[in-house]
Design a protein around this motif. Structure first.
Motif, PDB file in Angstrom:
ATOM      1  N   ALA A 228       2.788  -5.317   1.344  1.00  0.00           N
ATOM      2  CA  ALA A 228       3.023  -6.708   0.486  1.00  0.00           C
ATOM      3  C   ALA A 228       2.816  -7.808   1.348  1.00  0.00           C
ATOM      4  CB  ALA A 228       4.353  -6.834   0.009  1.00  0.00           C
ATOM      5  N   GLY A 229       1.583  -8.319   1.091  1.00  0.00           N
ATOM      6  CA  GLY A 229       1.180  -9.597   2.184  1.00  0.00           C
ATOM      7  C   GLY A 229       1.962 -10.887   1.787  1.00  0.00           C
ATOM      8  N   THR A 230       1.690 -11.779   2.756  1.00  0.00           N
ATOM      9  CA  THR A 230       2.478 -13.085   2.305  1.00  0.00           C
ATOM     10  C   THR A 230       1.981 -13.717   1.217  1.00  0.00           C
ATOM     11  OG1 THR A 230       0.570 -14.134   3.837  1.00  0.00           O
ATOM     12  CG2 THR A 230       2.632 -13.545   5.156  1.00  0.00           C
ATOM     13  N   ASP A 231       0.990 -13.424   0.572  1.00  0.00           N
ATOM     14  CA  ASP A 231       0.505 -13.962  -0.517  1.00  0.00           C
ATOM     15  C   ASP A 231       0.809 -13.250  -1.905  1.00  0.00           C
ATOM     16  OD1 ASP A 231      -0.961 -11.672   0.006  1.00  0.00           O
ATOM     17  OD2 ASP A 231      -2.928 -12.611  -0.357  1.00  0.00           O
ATOM     18  N   ASN A 232       1.899 -12.323  -1.595  1.00  0.00           N
ATOM     19  CA  ASN A 232       2.504 -11.614  -2.575  1.00  0.00           C
ATOM     20  C   ASN A 232       1.527 -10.647  -3.308  1.00  0.00           C
ATOM     21  OD1 ASN A 232       5.174 -12.434  -2.104  1.00  0.00           O
ATOM     22  ND2 ASN A 232       5.253 -13.822  -3.651  1.00  0.00           N
ATOM     23  N   LYS A 233       0.135 -10.189  -2.584  1.00  0.00           N
ATOM     24  CA  LYS A 233      -0.571  -9.282  -2.998  1.00  0.00           C
ATOM     25  C   LYS A 233      -0.590  -7.981  -2.304  1.00  0.00           C
ATOM     26  CE  LYS A 233      -3.643 -12.881  -5.208  1.00  0.00           C
ATOM     27  NZ  LYS A 233      -5.039 -13.331  -5.295  1.00  0.00           N
ATOM     28  N   VAL A 234      -1.128  -6.964  -2.905  1.00  0.00           N
ATOM     29  CA  VAL A 234      -1.084  -5.721  -2.458  1.00  0.00           C
ATOM     30  C   VAL A 234      -2.269  -5.609  -1.375  1.00  0.00           C
ATOM     31  CG1 VAL A 234      -1.530  -2.863  -2.836  1.00  0.00           C
ATOM     32  CG2 VAL A 234      -0.028  -4.588  -4.308  1.00  0.00           C
ATOM     33  N   HIS A 235      -2.113  -4.974  -0.081  1.00  0.00           N
ATOM     34  CA  HIS A 235      -3.152  -4.739   0.750  1.00  0.00           C
ATOM     35  C   HIS A 235      -3.032  -3.353   1.422  1.00  0.00           C
ATOM     36  CE1 HIS A 235      -4.282  -9.023   0.906  1.00  0.00           C
ATOM     37  NE2 HIS A 235      -2.839  -9.333   1.085  1.00  0.00           N
ATOM     38  N   VAL A 236      -4.258  -2.656   1.231  1.00  0.00           N
ATOM     39  CA  VAL A 236      -4.228  -1.250   1.793  1.00  0.00           C
ATOM     40  C   VAL A 236      -4.567  -1.074   3.121  1.00  0.00           C
ATOM     41  CG1 VAL A 236      -5.339   1.091   1.371  1.00  0.00           C
ATOM     42  CG2 VAL A 236      -5.011  -0.636  -0.652  1.00  0.00           C
ATOM     43  N   ALA A 237      -3.756  -0.413   3.964  1.00  0.00           N
ATOM     44  CA  ALA A 237      -3.843  -0.397   5.287  1.00  0.00           C
ATOM     45  C   ALA A 237      -4.001   1.079   5.610  1.00  0.00           C
ATOM     46  CB  ALA A 237      -2.892  -0.948   6.103  1.00  0.00           C
ATOM     47  N   THR A 238      -4.969   1.461   6.355  1.00  0.00           N
ATOM     48  CA  THR A 238      -4.951   3.092   7.222  1.00  0.00           C
ATOM     49  C   THR A 238      -4.272   3.056   8.376  1.00  0.00           C
ATOM     50  OG1 THR A 238      -7.292   3.222   5.822  1.00  0.00           O
ATOM     51  CG2 THR A 238      -6.777   4.743   7.845  1.00  0.00           C
ATOM     52  N   VAL A 239      -3.468   4.221   8.371  1.00  0.00           N
ATOM     53  CA  VAL A 239      -2.830   4.234   9.916  1.00  0.00           C
ATOM     54  C   VAL A 239      -2.802   5.399  10.293  1.00  0.00           C
ATOM     55  CG1 VAL A 239      -1.009   2.750   8.943  1.00  0.00           C
ATOM     56  CG2 VAL A 239      -0.699   4.925   8.363  1.00  0.00           C
ATOM     57  N   ASP A 240      -2.633   5.543  11.661  1.00  0.00           N
ATOM     58  CA  ASP A 240      -2.544   6.864  12.482  1.00  0.00           C
ATOM     59  C   ASP A 240      -1.229   7.113  12.599  1.00  0.00           C
ATOM     60  OD1 ASP A 240      -5.337   6.913  12.332  1.00  0.00           O
ATOM     61  OD2 ASP A 240      -5.410   5.927  14.603  1.00  0.00           O
ATOM     62  N   LEU A 241      -0.753   8.321  12.284  1.00  0.00           N
ATOM     63  CA  LEU A 241       0.631   8.814  12.344  1.00  0.00           C
ATOM     64  C   LEU A 241       0.830   9.588  13.557  1.00  0.00           C
ATOM     65  CD1 LEU A 241       1.168   9.694   8.582  1.00  0.00           C
ATOM     66  CD2 LEU A 241       1.716   7.643   9.758  1.00  0.00           C
TER      67      LEU A 241
ATOM     68  N   PRO B  61       8.059  -8.539  -4.405  1.00  0.00           N
ATOM     69  CA  PRO B  61       8.419  -7.538  -3.554  1.00  0.00           C
ATOM     70  C   PRO B  61      10.120  -7.809  -3.494  1.00  0.00           C
ATOM     71  CG  PRO B  61       7.528  -9.404  -2.207  1.00  0.00           C
ATOM     72  CD  PRO B  61       7.032  -9.554  -3.637  1.00  0.00           C
ATOM     73  N   GLN B  62      10.818  -6.628  -3.173  1.00  0.00           N
ATOM     74  CA  GLN B  62      12.294  -6.646  -3.311  1.00  0.00           C
ATOM     75  C   GLN B  62      12.510  -5.956  -1.817  1.00  0.00           C
ATOM     76  OE1 GLN B  62      14.178  -8.213  -5.436  1.00  0.00           O
ATOM     77  NE2 GLN B  62      12.388  -8.929  -6.592  1.00  0.00           N
ATOM     78  N   ARG B  63      13.440  -6.397  -1.023  1.00  0.00           N
ATOM     79  CA  ARG B  63      13.634  -5.943   0.507  1.00  0.00           C
ATOM     80  C   ARG B  63      14.550  -4.703   0.169  1.00  0.00           C
ATOM     81  NH1 ARG B  63      11.851  -8.900   5.050  1.00  0.00           N
ATOM     82  NH2 ARG B  63      10.702 -10.912   4.316  1.00  0.00           N
ATOM     83  N   ALA B  64      14.202  -3.648   0.940  1.00  0.00           N
ATOM     84  CA  ALA B  64      15.173  -2.590   1.367  1.00  0.00           C
ATOM     85  C   ALA B  64      15.709  -2.673   2.667  1.00  0.00           C
ATOM     86  CB  ALA B  64      14.641  -1.323   0.705  1.00  0.00           C
TER      87      ALA B  64
ATOM     88  N   PRO C 274      -2.259 -10.648 -15.421  1.00  0.00           N
ATOM     89  CA  PRO C 274      -1.087  -9.550 -15.516  1.00  0.00           C
ATOM     90  C   PRO C 274       0.268  -9.883 -14.614  1.00  0.00           C
ATOM     91  CG  PRO C 274      -2.725  -8.789 -13.869  1.00  0.00           C
ATOM     92  CD  PRO C 274      -3.238  -9.971 -14.511  1.00  0.00           C
ATOM     93  N   PRO C 275       1.320  -9.747 -14.746  1.00  0.00           N
ATOM     94  CA  PRO C 275       2.266 -10.124 -14.521  1.00  0.00           C
ATOM     95  C   PRO C 275       2.597  -9.436 -13.141  1.00  0.00           C
ATOM     96  CG  PRO C 275       3.204  -8.702 -16.211  1.00  0.00           C
ATOM     97  CD  PRO C 275       1.523  -9.085 -16.320  1.00  0.00           C
ATOM     98  N   ALA C 276       3.301 -10.122 -12.030  1.00  0.00           N
ATOM     99  CA  ALA C 276       3.578  -9.518 -10.546  1.00  0.00           C
ATOM    100  C   ALA C 276       4.382  -8.143 -10.869  1.00  0.00           C
ATOM    101  CB  ALA C 276       4.170 -10.524  -9.838  1.00  0.00           C
ATOM    102  N   MET C 277       3.980  -7.128 -10.224  1.00  0.00           N
ATOM    103  CA  MET C 277       4.707  -5.843 -10.501  1.00  0.00           C
ATOM    104  C   MET C 277       5.870  -5.997  -9.407  1.00  0.00           C
ATOM    105  SD  MET C 277       3.284  -1.875  -9.886  1.00  0.00           S
ATOM    106  CE  MET C 277       2.279  -2.224 -11.236  1.00  0.00           C
ATOM    107  N   PRO C 278       7.146  -5.761  -9.970  1.00  0.00           N
ATOM    108  CA  PRO C 278       8.226  -5.593  -9.009  1.00  0.00           C
ATOM    109  C   PRO C 278       8.019  -4.450  -8.109  1.00  0.00           C
ATOM    110  CG  PRO C 278       9.000  -5.010 -11.085  1.00  0.00           C
ATOM    111  CD  PRO C 278       7.632  -5.541 -11.175  1.00  0.00           C
ATOM    112  N   VAL C 279       8.188  -4.498  -6.659  1.00  0.00           N
ATOM    113  CA  VAL C 279       8.110  -3.221  -5.546  1.00  0.00           C
ATOM    114  C   VAL C 279       9.191  -3.351  -4.862  1.00  0.00           C
ATOM    115  CG1 VAL C 279       5.743  -2.856  -6.145  1.00  0.00           C
ATOM    116  CG2 VAL C 279       6.481  -4.586  -4.471  1.00  0.00           C
ATOM    117  N   THR C 280       9.605  -2.245  -4.170  1.00  0.00           N
ATOM    118  CA  THR C 280      10.679  -2.268  -3.085  1.00  0.00           C
ATOM    119  C   THR C 280       9.816  -2.203  -1.806  1.00  0.00           C
ATOM    120  OG1 THR C 280      12.068  -1.262  -4.671  1.00  0.00           O
ATOM    121  CG2 THR C 280      12.497  -1.080  -2.239  1.00  0.00           C
TER     122      THR C 280
END
Length: 418
Positions: free
Chosen positions: A351-364, A400-403, A47-53
């Protein structure tokens, strides 16, 4: 009739044969078409890479602001009570108006007190007359002693007569002293009568806004009666309670003053948000900190003062008081829209350095404006994805597209999930 029946049967049979023939031809055509195609189809590509911000998370100094519900009260609230008993004969102020210190608010029938004052003045004059009379008697006694002393020495008169003269002089001296004491007592009685006379004019002891009269003209009042109340409104107080942790954070901010919130009040400016959502123009400061923490609520009571020109704020109003409790150095902010909740956990997509998605659990941590302050679970310089979250999964390729990064704002801090 038999011929017609046979003809109908032949027609039905003919139609059935036609339908079977048509179906057979369709199957034959489909087989021919399938035989004409390639025997092995090419497999589908990735599948093609999905453009994300994405937003790059950078460490920054984040001001954490606390917000509490406050109740306004007068800086000084004085109950106006008379110091004399009698009938209320006059009200000299307009309810709800500004009164000044010393202004007469009520008048009590002063005639009994005027009579007492006149009587005290008469007794004073009588005491003064007794002093004059005693002084005249003392002068006569002194003359007798002065005259009879050489005569007694020359034995021209009996010694007993001189002794009587000396005794009379001593008695008149005591009478003069007693008369003078009576004058002092009479003067005190006059002053007391004047005070009581003055108490018939009930005055305001402070400058402020006077409330509604609780007693009407014509009523009999005494020293236990409350006639009205006067509140000093400029400045005005606001009472609120903060938690133990917030109190410690505030004292940490004022460590240069030894943690004394009163000495370092200027270092903790307070903002008052009114019921209409607007911030009051005047900034306040801490004026009172309770001596102990409430063991049941785990909070401590604090009073703030706000300048109140024009007496706009009034006792009994509610507002929200805000103050910067601390500054998080090196804090990491992520947009609220980047956070998803799954089974009670807060997750973000990176978005990792490999241009792949990585899920992270965070404490807010606290909510800062439209962002969350992250306590742990993310590293600086991470690229947090802020859109297309429903289409993402672990390991999916993205473009990834930077904001622009989220900027810290000194707004209300709310714990995550509250």
């Amino acid at each position: 009739m038999n011929e017609q029946h046979k003809h109908s049967a032949v027609t039905i049979a003919s139609n059935r044969m036609t339908g079977v023939y048509a179906a057979s031809m369709l199957l034959l055509g489909a087989g021919l078409l399938s035989g004409c195609g390639p025997k092995n189809a090419a497999p589908a590509g990735p599948p093609p890479a999905m453009p994300v911000t994405v937003v790059e998370v950078q460490p920054t100094d984040v001001p954490v602001t606390g917000e509490w519900v406050g109740t306004l009260d007068g800086y000084v609230n004085a109950q106006i009570q008379p110091q004399a008993s009698g009938f209320l004969v006059k009200q000299n102020y307009k309810e709800g108006s500004l009164v000044t210190k010393g202004q007469v608010l009520f008048e009590i029938d002063h005639r009994p007190f005027q009579a007492a004052l006149d009587q005290a003045k008469g007794q004073l004059e009588q005491a003064k007359g007794q002093v004059l009379q005693a002084q005249a008697q003392l002068g006569l006694a002194q003359i007798n002693v002065k005259r009879d002393t050489p005569l007694a020495q020359a034995r021209a008169i009996a010694q007993s007569q001189l002794d009587n003269d000396i005794q009379t002089q001593a008695q008149t001296e005591a009478a003069v002293a007693s008369a003078r004491a009576s004058v002092v007592a009479a003067e005190a009685a006059v002053e007391n009568a004047k005070l009581n006379m003055g108490f018939t004019y009930v005055r305001s002891l402070i400058t402020g806004v006077a409330g509604q009269a609780t007693t009407q003209v014509g009523n009999l009042v005494n020293t236990q009666s409350v006639l009205t109340s006067v509140s000093q409104l400029d400045p005005i107080k606001a009472y609120f309670s903060i938690s133990d942790a917030e109190y410690l954070a505030l004292t940490h901010r004022t460590r240069g003053e030894g943690g004394d919130l009163l000495k370092a009040a200027a270092q903790v400016p307070l903002t008052l948000t009114l019921a209409n959502g607007e911030d009051f123009a005047q900034k306040g400061h801490i004026a009172f900190v309770d001596r102990q923490m409430n063991s049941q609520t785990g909070a401590i009571r604090i009073a703030a003062t706000f300048p109140n020109p024009g007496n706009i704020l009034r006792p009994g109003q509610f507002g929200r008081i805000k103050a910067a409790t601390e500054v998080r150095h090196g804090g990491l902010l992520i947009p609220q829209i980047a956070v998803t909740e799954f089974q009670g956990l807060h997750q973000i997509y990176i978005a990792g350095t490999d241009n792949k998605v990585h899920v992270a659990t965070v404490d807010l941590g606290p909510q800062i404006g439209t962002s969350w302050l992250v306590e742990k679970g993310i590293a600086p310089d991470s690229l947090v994805i802020v859109d297309n979250l429903q289409k993402l999964r672990e390991g999916a390729p993205v473009s990834p597209q930077r904001a622009p990064a989220a900027a810290p704002t000194a707004t209300t801090a709310n714990p995550a999930g509250r």
